[in-house]
Design a protein around this motif. Structure first.
Motif, PDB file in Angstrom:
ATOM      1  N   ASN A 118      38.868  76.997   1.941  1.00 35.58           N
ATOM      2  CA  ASN A 118      38.612  77.588   0.625  1.00 35.58           C
ATOM      3  C   ASN A 118      38.140  79.033   0.722  1.00 35.58           C
ATOM      4  N   ALA A 119      37.354  79.346   1.747  1.00 35.11           N
ATOM      5  CA  ALA A 119      36.794  80.696   1.891  1.00 35.11           C
ATOM      6  C   ALA A 119      37.748  81.691   2.539  1.00 35.11           C
ATOM      7  N   HIS A 120      38.721  81.215   3.332  1.00 36.20           N
ATOM      8  CA  HIS A 120      39.521  82.149   4.130  1.00 36.20           C
ATOM      9  C   HIS A 120      41.020  82.178   3.837  1.00 36.20           C
ATOM     10  N   VAL A 121      41.528  81.180   3.170  1.00 33.20           N
ATOM     11  CA  VAL A 121      42.958  81.166   2.851  1.00 33.20           C
ATOM     12  C   VAL A 121      43.139  81.808   1.489  1.00 33.20           C
ATOM     13  N   ARG A 122      44.113  82.673   1.382  1.00 31.63           N
ATOM     14  CA  ARG A 122      44.424  83.452   0.185  1.00 31.63           C
ATOM     15  C   ARG A 122      43.411  84.528  -0.133  1.00 31.63           C
ATOM     16  N   VAL A 123      42.463  84.794   0.727  1.00 28.25           N
ATOM     17  CA  VAL A 123      41.431  85.793   0.434  1.00 28.25           C
ATOM     18  C   VAL A 123      42.045  87.149   0.153  1.00 28.25           C
ATOM     19  N   SER A 124      42.997  87.591   1.010  1.00 26.24           N
ATOM     20  CA  SER A 124      43.600  88.916   0.803  1.00 26.24           C
ATOM     21  C   SER A 124      44.464  88.949  -0.441  1.00 26.24           C
ATOM     22  N   ALA A 125      45.064  87.821  -0.797  1.00 24.54           N
ATOM     23  CA  ALA A 125      45.923  87.775  -1.989  1.00 24.54           C
ATOM     24  C   ALA A 125      45.105  87.891  -3.263  1.00 24.54           C
ATOM     25  N   GLU A 126      43.853  87.439  -3.201  1.00 20.06           N
ATOM     26  CA  GLU A 126      43.034  87.446  -4.406  1.00 20.06           C
ATOM     27  C   GLU A 126      42.165  88.692  -4.493  1.00 20.06           C
ATOM     28  N   ALA A 127      42.038  89.445  -3.420  1.00 20.69           N
ATOM     29  CA  ALA A 127      41.161  90.614  -3.414  1.00 20.69           C
ATOM     30  C   ALA A 127      41.783  91.761  -4.187  1.00 20.69           C
ATOM     31  N   GLU A 159      42.358  85.659  19.643  1.00 19.40           N
ATOM     32  CA  GLU A 159      42.947  86.972  19.910  1.00 19.40           C
ATOM     33  C   GLU A 159      44.443  86.971  19.620  1.00 19.40           C
ATOM     34  N   LYS A 160      45.099  85.834  19.835  1.00 17.48           N
ATOM     35  CA  LYS A 160      46.533  85.720  19.557  1.00 17.48           C
ATOM     36  C   LYS A 160      46.825  85.607  18.061  1.00 17.48           C
ATOM     37  N   GLY A 161      45.806  85.266  17.274  1.00 20.01           N
ATOM     38  CA  GLY A 161      46.014  85.192  15.838  1.00 20.01           C
ATOM     39  C   GLY A 161      45.640  83.891  15.168  1.00 20.01           C
ATOM     40  N   VAL A 162      45.140  82.911  15.923  1.00 20.12           N
ATOM     41  CA  VAL A 162      44.663  81.675  15.300  1.00 20.12           C
ATOM     42  C   VAL A 162      43.391  82.033  14.531  1.00 20.12           C
ATOM     43  N   ALA A 163      43.367  81.716  13.251  1.00 19.30           N
ATOM     44  CA  ALA A 163      42.261  82.145  12.401  1.00 19.30           C
ATOM     45  C   ALA A 163      40.957  81.395  12.693  1.00 19.30           C
ATOM     46  N   GLU A 164      41.055  80.109  13.008  1.00 23.98           N
ATOM     47  CA  GLU A 164      39.855  79.320  13.304  1.00 23.98           C
ATOM     48  C   GLU A 164      40.234  78.094  14.109  1.00 23.98           C
ATOM     49  N   ILE A 165      39.286  77.634  14.905  1.00 21.90           N
ATOM     50  CA  ILE A 165      39.457  76.428  15.710  1.00 21.90           C
ATOM     51  C   ILE A 165      38.288  75.494  15.405  1.00 21.90           C
ATOM     52  N   PHE A 166      38.619  74.239  15.136  1.00 19.40           N
ATOM     53  CA  PHE A 166      37.611  73.221  14.891  1.00 19.40           C
ATOM     54  C   PHE A 166      37.674  72.199  16.021  1.00 19.40           C
ATOM     55  N   THR A 167      36.546  71.984  16.677  1.00 17.34           N
ATOM     56  CA  THR A 167      36.499  71.059  17.803  1.00 17.34           C
ATOM     57  C   THR A 167      35.852  69.743  17.354  1.00 17.34           C
ATOM     58  N   PRO A 168      35.887  68.731  18.207  1.00 15.37           N
ATOM     59  CA  PRO A 168      35.286  67.453  17.829  1.00 15.37           C
ATOM     60  C   PRO A 168      33.849  67.638  17.342  1.00 15.37           C
ATOM     61  N   GLY A 169      33.532  66.948  16.288  1.00 15.90           N
ATOM     62  CA  GLY A 169      32.207  67.073  15.676  1.00 15.90           C
ATOM     63  C   GLY A 169      32.214  67.929  14.424  1.00 15.90           C
ATOM     64  N   ALA A 170      33.277  68.727  14.231  1.00 14.58           N
ATOM     65  CA  ALA A 170      33.373  69.516  12.996  1.00 14.58           C
ATOM     66  C   ALA A 170      33.497  68.544  11.827  1.00 14.58           C
ATOM     67  N   THR A 171      32.798  68.822  10.758  1.00 18.10           N
ATOM     68  CA  THR A 171      32.867  67.933   9.598  1.00 18.10           C
ATOM     69  C   THR A 171      34.059  68.290   8.724  1.00 18.10           C
ATOM     70  N   THR A 172      34.539  67.300   7.999  1.00 16.48           N
ATOM     71  CA  THR A 172      35.631  67.592   7.071  1.00 16.48           C
ATOM     72  C   THR A 172      35.163  68.595   6.026  1.00 16.48           C
ATOM     73  N   ALA A 173      33.910  68.522   5.622  1.00 20.35           N
ATOM     74  CA  ALA A 173      33.382  69.476   4.637  1.00 20.35           C
ATOM     75  C   ALA A 173      33.438  70.902   5.174  1.00 20.35           C
ATOM     76  N   SER A 174      33.116  71.086   6.458  1.00 24.51           N
ATOM     77  CA  SER A 174      33.147  72.445   7.015  1.00 24.51           C
ATOM     78  C   SER A 174      34.575  72.986   7.072  1.00 24.51           C
ATOM     79  N   ILE A 175      35.533  72.116   7.315  1.00 32.95           N
ATOM     80  CA  ILE A 175      36.934  72.541   7.355  1.00 32.95           C
ATOM     81  C   ILE A 175      37.418  72.887   5.955  1.00 32.95           C
ATOM     82  N   VAL A 176      37.111  72.049   4.993  1.00 34.45           N
ATOM     83  CA  VAL A 176      37.474  72.327   3.595  1.00 34.45           C
ATOM     84  C   VAL A 176      36.833  73.636   3.147  1.00 34.45           C
ATOM     85  N   ASP A 177      35.564  73.822   3.448  1.00 33.21           N
ATOM     86  CA  ASP A 177      34.867  75.057   3.060  1.00 33.21           C
ATOM     87  C   ASP A 177      35.520  76.274   3.699  1.00 33.21           C
ATOM     88  N   TRP A 178      35.893  76.169   4.984  1.00 33.56           N
ATOM     89  CA  TRP A 178      36.532  77.296   5.660  1.00 33.56           C
ATOM     90  C   TRP A 178      37.871  77.627   4.996  1.00 33.56           C
TER      91      TRP A 178
END
Length: 137
Positions: free
Chosen positions: A128-137, A107-126
């Motif tokens: 890639n999918a969410h950073v610069r999205v508005s700049a490229e749209a 709610e304060k503006g943190v885009a995503e939180i990854f807790t223990p157990g999150a894979t590096t692949a899931s973080i990389v995928d996130w």
């Protein structure tokens, strides 16, 4: 005119937390995925992190916190980005963050939180999918 080049991410360890293995693992995973990563090292203040992100023309800041100070430190980084007209820099985080604290952080503006157990692949995928999205749209 769109932004070109690799995604630039500042990976930071704010506060007094002295454990940085996870941050280094994430920094390496992002780098190996083709991103430019600036790792700030241990014991960074929110001011130092925001200064680095602005100076490095970062697209995102990844904060790693294990100390329990996530509510205070994440909020301060977001506040400083707003003060410096740099709210286009996305903030995501990870570490030991209780599930109950995640919705208020988002709610304060943190885009995503990854807790223990999150894979590096899931973080990389996130990223890639969410950073610069508005700049490229």
């Amino acid at each position: 005119m769109g932004v070109t080049g690799p995604i630039r991410v500042v990976v930071a360890k704010p506060g007094l937390d002295g454990h940085d293995r996870g941050a280094k693992v994430i920094a390496r995973a992002l780098r190996d995925a083709g991103m430019e990563v600036i790792y700030t090292g241990l014991h960074q203040t929110p001011e130092q992190i925001v200064d680095t992100a602005i100076q490095e023309d970062a697209d995102a800041i990844g904060l790693s916190i294990l100390s329990g100070a996530h509510n205070t430190l994440f909020a301060k980084v977001l506040e400083l980005l707003k003060e410096r007209d740099a709210e286009d820099i996305k903030v995501f985080g990870g570490g030991i963050i209780p599930d109950a604290d995640i919705p208020p952080l988002k709610e304060k503006g943190v885009a995503e939180i990854f807790t223990p157990g999150a894979t590096t692949a899931s973080i990389v995928d996130w990223v890639n999918a969410h950073v610069r999205v508005s700049a490229e749209a």
